[in-house]
Structures are given as structure tokens and as C-alpha cells.
Motif scaffolding. Structure first.
Motif, PDB file in Angstrom:
ATOM      1  N   TYR A 137      71.696 123.252  22.454  1.00  0.00           N
ATOM      2  CA  TYR A 137      70.880 123.932  23.506  1.00  0.00           C
ATOM      3  C   TYR A 137      70.158 122.859  24.045  1.00  0.00           C
ATOM      4  O   TYR A 137      69.357 122.129  23.198  1.00  0.00           O
ATOM      5  N   VAL A 138      70.069 122.779  25.166  1.00  0.00           N
ATOM      6  CA  VAL A 138      69.675 121.699  25.785  1.00  0.00           C
ATOM      7  C   VAL A 138      68.319 122.000  26.913  1.00  0.00           C
ATOM      8  O   VAL A 138      68.538 122.472  27.712  1.00  0.00           O
ATOM      9  N   LEU A 139      67.139 121.268  26.404  1.00  0.00           N
ATOM     10  CA  LEU A 139      66.000 121.558  27.288  1.00  0.00           C
ATOM     11  C   LEU A 139      65.937 120.346  27.998  1.00  0.00           C
ATOM     12  O   LEU A 139      65.733 119.180  27.337  1.00  0.00           O
ATOM     13  N   VAL A 199      59.671 130.853  32.102  1.00  0.00           N
ATOM     14  CA  VAL A 199      61.171 131.150  32.633  1.00  0.00           C
ATOM     15  C   VAL A 199      62.291 130.220  32.086  1.00  0.00           C
ATOM     16  O   VAL A 199      61.967 129.265  31.964  1.00  0.00           O
ATOM     17  N   MET A 200      63.169 130.776  31.476  1.00  0.00           N
ATOM     18  CA  MET A 200      64.222 130.116  31.193  1.00  0.00           C
ATOM     19  C   MET A 200      65.454 130.013  32.047  1.00  0.00           C
ATOM     20  O   MET A 200      66.044 130.725  32.210  1.00  0.00           O
ATOM     21  N   LEU A 201      65.465 128.795  32.809  1.00  0.00           N
ATOM     22  CA  LEU A 201      65.974 128.662  34.060  1.00  0.00           C
ATOM     23  C   LEU A 201      67.613 128.739  33.708  1.00  0.00           C
ATOM     24  O   LEU A 201      67.833 127.902  32.503  1.00  0.00           O
ATOM     25  N   GLY A 211      69.819 133.382  20.154  1.00  0.00           N
ATOM     26  CA  GLY A 211      68.535 133.066  19.930  1.00  0.00           C
ATOM     27  C   GLY A 211      68.280 131.569  20.220  1.00  0.00           C
ATOM     28  O   GLY A 211      66.986 131.246  20.413  1.00  0.00           O
ATOM     29  N   GLY A 212      69.321 130.853  20.193  1.00  0.00           N
ATOM     30  CA  GLY A 212      69.075 129.296  20.382  1.00  0.00           C
ATOM     31  C   GLY A 212      68.136 128.831  21.406  1.00  0.00           C
ATOM     32  O   GLY A 212      67.393 127.783  21.307  1.00  0.00           O
ATOM     33  N   SER A 213      68.350 129.478  22.501  1.00  0.00           N
ATOM     34  CA  SER A 213      67.719 129.016  23.897  1.00  0.00           C
ATOM     35  C   SER A 213      66.130 128.847  23.692  1.00  0.00           C
ATOM     36  O   SER A 213      65.491 128.189  23.769  1.00  0.00           O
ATOM     37  N   LEU A 270      58.083 126.887  33.594  1.00  0.00           N
ATOM     38  CA  LEU A 270      59.557 126.738  33.828  1.00  0.00           C
ATOM     39  C   LEU A 270      60.386 125.888  33.243  1.00  0.00           C
ATOM     40  O   LEU A 270      59.963 124.706  33.251  1.00  0.00           O
ATOM     41  N   PHE A 271      61.248 126.263  32.411  1.00  0.00           N
ATOM     42  CA  PHE A 271      62.027 125.464  31.454  1.00  0.00           C
ATOM     43  C   PHE A 271      63.467 125.582  31.719  1.00  0.00           C
ATOM     44  O   PHE A 271      64.170 126.475  31.892  1.00  0.00           O
ATOM     45  N   LYS A 272      64.070 124.201  31.957  1.00  0.00           N
ATOM     46  CA  LYS A 272      65.316 124.034  32.316  1.00  0.00           C
ATOM     47  C   LYS A 272      66.341 123.981  30.932  1.00  0.00           C
ATOM     48  O   LYS A 272      66.104 123.019  30.338  1.00  0.00           O
ATOM     49  N   ILE A 273      66.865 125.111  30.372  1.00  0.00           N
ATOM     50  CA  ILE A 273      67.518 125.165  29.436  1.00  0.00           C
ATOM     51  C   ILE A 273      69.062 125.678  29.551  1.00  0.00           C
ATOM     52  O   ILE A 273      69.268 126.436  30.168  1.00  0.00           O
ATOM     53  N   LYS A 274      69.930 125.221  28.751  1.00  0.00           N
ATOM     54  CA  LYS A 274      71.426 125.393  28.938  1.00  0.00           C
ATOM     55  C   LYS A 274      72.023 125.328  27.830  1.00  0.00           C
ATOM     56  O   LYS A 274      71.767 124.541  26.984  1.00  0.00           O
TER      57      LYS A 274
END
Ligand SMILES: O=P(O)(O)OC[C@H]1O[C@H](OP(=O)(O)OP(=O)(O)O)[C@H](O)[C@@H]1O
Ligand SMILES: O=c1cc[nH]c(=O)[nH]1
Length: 355
Positions: free
Chosen positions: A216-218, A170-172, A245-247, A200-204
Motif C-alpha cells: 500500500y503506497v502513500l 480522502v483516499m484518492l 483494510g491496508g490502505s 487528501l491522501f494519494k494512496i494506491k
């Protein structure tokens, strides 16, 4: 100290081929002409002959862009665009669905409804009709008990072997609900009611940056996953939008750097930009991108055009930067109807987050 993995736009450069760049340039030229017509339409909306002329131009340009996208993706076995893969009679349904999602008047509840339908169609594109020769039988007890209890028989494709090792990645936060939908589809098709594990991945994306210098910050501190549980598995990503596509690349590259060797990776998007799709398949091996719709270009802020805006905000509402909701609060805000529809998925997510 922050525990962030950061990918920069420049890290994605170099994967695209010269042919890709040429096609992206052609698409940008076509879209620039469409933008000129949008300007005319906005300025002259009370002039019927102008409206007709510019509308005709836009229709022609969209035909040309569609043809180019079809040509570009035809030779790419890892890119599956719904309308390019499925028979003509189903195209109208998808086109109307995407139109509803794009429409700025489509409010939250209706947006959620169409996103649910979108992911059911995407599931079918990847796993459904024709994909499996053998069938499972569903024997359903119906509410009709006169003259006796009734049973119905339904045949569905037997995809047990294909889905049995699936893990939802999951790309939160925009991808939270889509991932629950996709996991429920897996569960409903599985003859054993298999509920996927969740990672679960917190990506922004850094919204203060532009396309050229995007970051793109994980955030590993706000992510929940067990690397061991991803080894040899079929990883599924379901996110409404793929822009650059970066995230996605940030997360997958991180997992590969940690030594994870997935069996396969599938990415499902409602809308994916041509460039973002190419960036993914060029930079990651053994990955397949399924998209319900392909959009032509990105703007300078790396938003998809014509796009549908910020899908995360339209699904989840807007979070204050200084006070973002955590994942449990996000699920709670979907309300009791959705939480009970996706009961097994919510339970699995809570187990992942709370340990
Ligand atoms: O292809 P990319 O350029 O990486 O963009 C796609 C990402 O952008 C959106 O998330 P966003 O960063 O807006 O965060 P959100 O999930 O919190 O809405 C979307 O849900 C994807 O995860
Ligand atoms: O157009 C875009 C790009 C990224 N994320 C979105 O939600 N929309």
C-alpha cells in the motif's frame, strides 16, 4: 526521489486474533462451496433443474454466511453493519441498492446515483435517527406564493456538536466523490452550513502484487494536508470499498506516527470485507467502521468477493498508469452537474490543493 510511505501485507499480520482467523477460515470454506455452484451455473445455464438446484444451494450458503457475519460482528462495538443495526423494513432497500451496484450492467451514471444514495444511508446510520435527542428546525420558504408566501417546518436531529469538528480525509481517488457526498451531508445537517476541511491522501494498492505480498503506497508528493488541522478533530474516511483494510491503516498509522491525535475516526464503506473490517478495528484504537454491506471473502488479488469490481474505475473511469489525471481533472470529469451539486466541497478541495 520518491516520497512514499509503504505498508506491506505482512505489517498487518499479527493484529487478528485466533478467533478472527477461525471465523475467516469458516467463511472461506462456505464461499468455496458457493464458487463450486457458480461454476455449475455457468456451465449448465440451459438446464432448468440444474439451475434450480445450484441456485437453492447458493441461497442457503448466503444465509449461512450472513448468519456468521452477524455472529462475528455482534460483539464488536466498533463495527456497524447497516442491516445488523437498522430495523428489518429498511433491509430490502439496501439489499436492492447493493445489487444494483454489483451488477456489471450498471453503467457510470447509475453507479454514481446509487453511490450517492449509499452514502446518505451511511450518514444516517452514524448520525441520524435516534442518535440525537434534540432537534433543529428547518424553516423552508417554498415556491408556492398563493394565497401568501408559504413556509414549511421540518425537524431534523440536532447533530451540530457531533459534526462541528469533522475533517474529511480522502483516499484518492476512489473515495473522492464519496467524500464530497459525505461532506455535503454534514453541511446540510449543520445549522451553520459547516463545510468540512479536506485532507487528501494519494494512496494506491500495488496491483501487480497479490493478497499475501500486497503493498500500500502513500505518495506524499501527491497528497495535500496540514497535520496541524487534524489534531483533536473527528476524522471521517468515506471510501466505497474496504478490502484488506491496508490502505486505510497505512494513512492512519502514518498520521499517528506524525503525532496527530484525532478525537475520533469514522470509516464509511459501501462494501467492506469481513477480514478488512477486522484488520482495521484490531490495528487502530478509537475507530468505528460503518458499512452498508459486509462481504464474506477476498480473492488472491485482494479483491472483494462477490464484490462489485473496481469501484474507483466505475466511479472515475480508468486512468492510464503513465498518465493519471490529477485531482482537479478528476473533478472536472464528473461534469458540471455534479460539480455544481457539490460546489462548496469543490471550492474547499481546490483551496486545499492549490493553496
Ligand atoms: O482495503 P484495501 O485492500 O486497502 O482496498 C481498498 C482500497 O482499494 C480501492 O482503491 P484502489 O487502490 O483500487 O485505488 P483507486 O482509489 O485509485 O481506485 C478502494 O477505493 C480503497 O481505497
Ligand atoms: O474489490 C475491491 C477491492 C479493492 N478495491 C476495489 O475497488 N474493489
Amino acid at each position: 526521489m520518491s516520497n512514499n510511505i509503504v505498508l506491506k501485507a505482512a505489517d498487518l499480520d499479527g493484529y487478528l486474533t485466533d478467533g478472527d482467523k477461525e471465523n475467516i477460515k469458516k467463511m472461506n470454506t462456505l464461499y468455496s462451496s458457493a464458487i463450486e455452484s457458480y461454476k455449475q451455473l455457468s456451465a449448465g445455464k440451459t438446464n432448468p433443474s440444474l439451475v434450480k438446484r445450484e441456485t437453492d444451494k447458493i441461497i442457503d450458503l448466503y444465509d449461512k454466511m450472513g448468519t456468521l457475519m452477524r455472529e462475528v460482528t455482534a460483539s464488536e462495538k466498533d463495527i456497524k453493519v447497516y442491516s445488523f443495526e437498522m430495523p428489518q423494513p429498511s433491509h430490502g432497500e439496501v439489499s436492492r441498492l447493493i445489487a444494483k451496484l454489483r451488477d456489471k450492467r450498471t453503467a457510470h451514471d447509475e453507479f454514481v446515483y446509487y453511490v450517492q444514495r449509499a452514502f446518505e444511508l451511511l450518514f444516517n446510520l452514524a448520525y441520524g435517527s435516534g442518535a440525537a435527542v434534540s432537534k433543529n428546525h428547518l424553516i423552508v420558504k417554498t415556491p408556492v406564493a398563493q394565497p401568501v408566501q408559504n413556509f414549511a417546518v421540518h425537524k431534523i436531529p440536532d447533530i451540530d456538536d457531533t459534526i462541528k469538528d469533522s475533517v474529511m480525509c480522502v483516499m484518492l481517488r476512489g473515495a473522492l466523490l464519496p467524500s464530497m457526498i459525505m461532506s455535503k451531508e454534514v453541511q446540510e445537517y449543520s445549522s451553520t452550513g459547516y463545510v468540512t476541511p479536506f485532507a487528501l491522501f494519494k494512496i494506491k494498492r500495488d496491483d501487480s502484487k497479490m493478497k499475501e505480498n500486497m503493498e500500500y503506497v502513500l505518495d506524499l508528493d501527491k497528497s495535500f494536508f496540514d497535520l496541524e488541522s487534524l489534531h483533536g478533530k473527528d476524522l471521517i474516511f468515506a471510501d466505497p470499498m474496504n478490502a484488506t483494510g491496508g490502505s486505510l491503516v497505512t494513512i492512519v498509522k502514518y498520521l499517528l506516527d506524525q503525532g496527530v491525535k484525532p478525537k475520533s475516526i469514522k470509516v464509511f464503506n459501501v462494501i467492506s470485507a469481513l477480514k478488512g473490517t477486522l484488520q482495521i478495528v484490531r490495528s487502530i484504537e478509537n475507530i468505528t467502521c460503518y458499512t452498508l454491506w459486509m462481504d464474506p471473502v477476498l480473492n488472491d488479488a485482494a479483491y472483494i468477493l462477490p464484490g462489485l469490481g473496481d469501484a474507483g474505475d466505475r466511479l472515475n473511469g480508468v486512468d492510464l498508469d503513465e498518465n493519471p489525471r490529477n485531482i482537479i481533472q478528476l473533478i472536472a470529469d464528473y461534469g458540471s452537474n455534479l460539480a455544481s451539486l457539490y460546489r462548496s466541497q469543490v471550492r474547499e478541495i481546490e483551496r486545499t490543493v492549490l493553496g
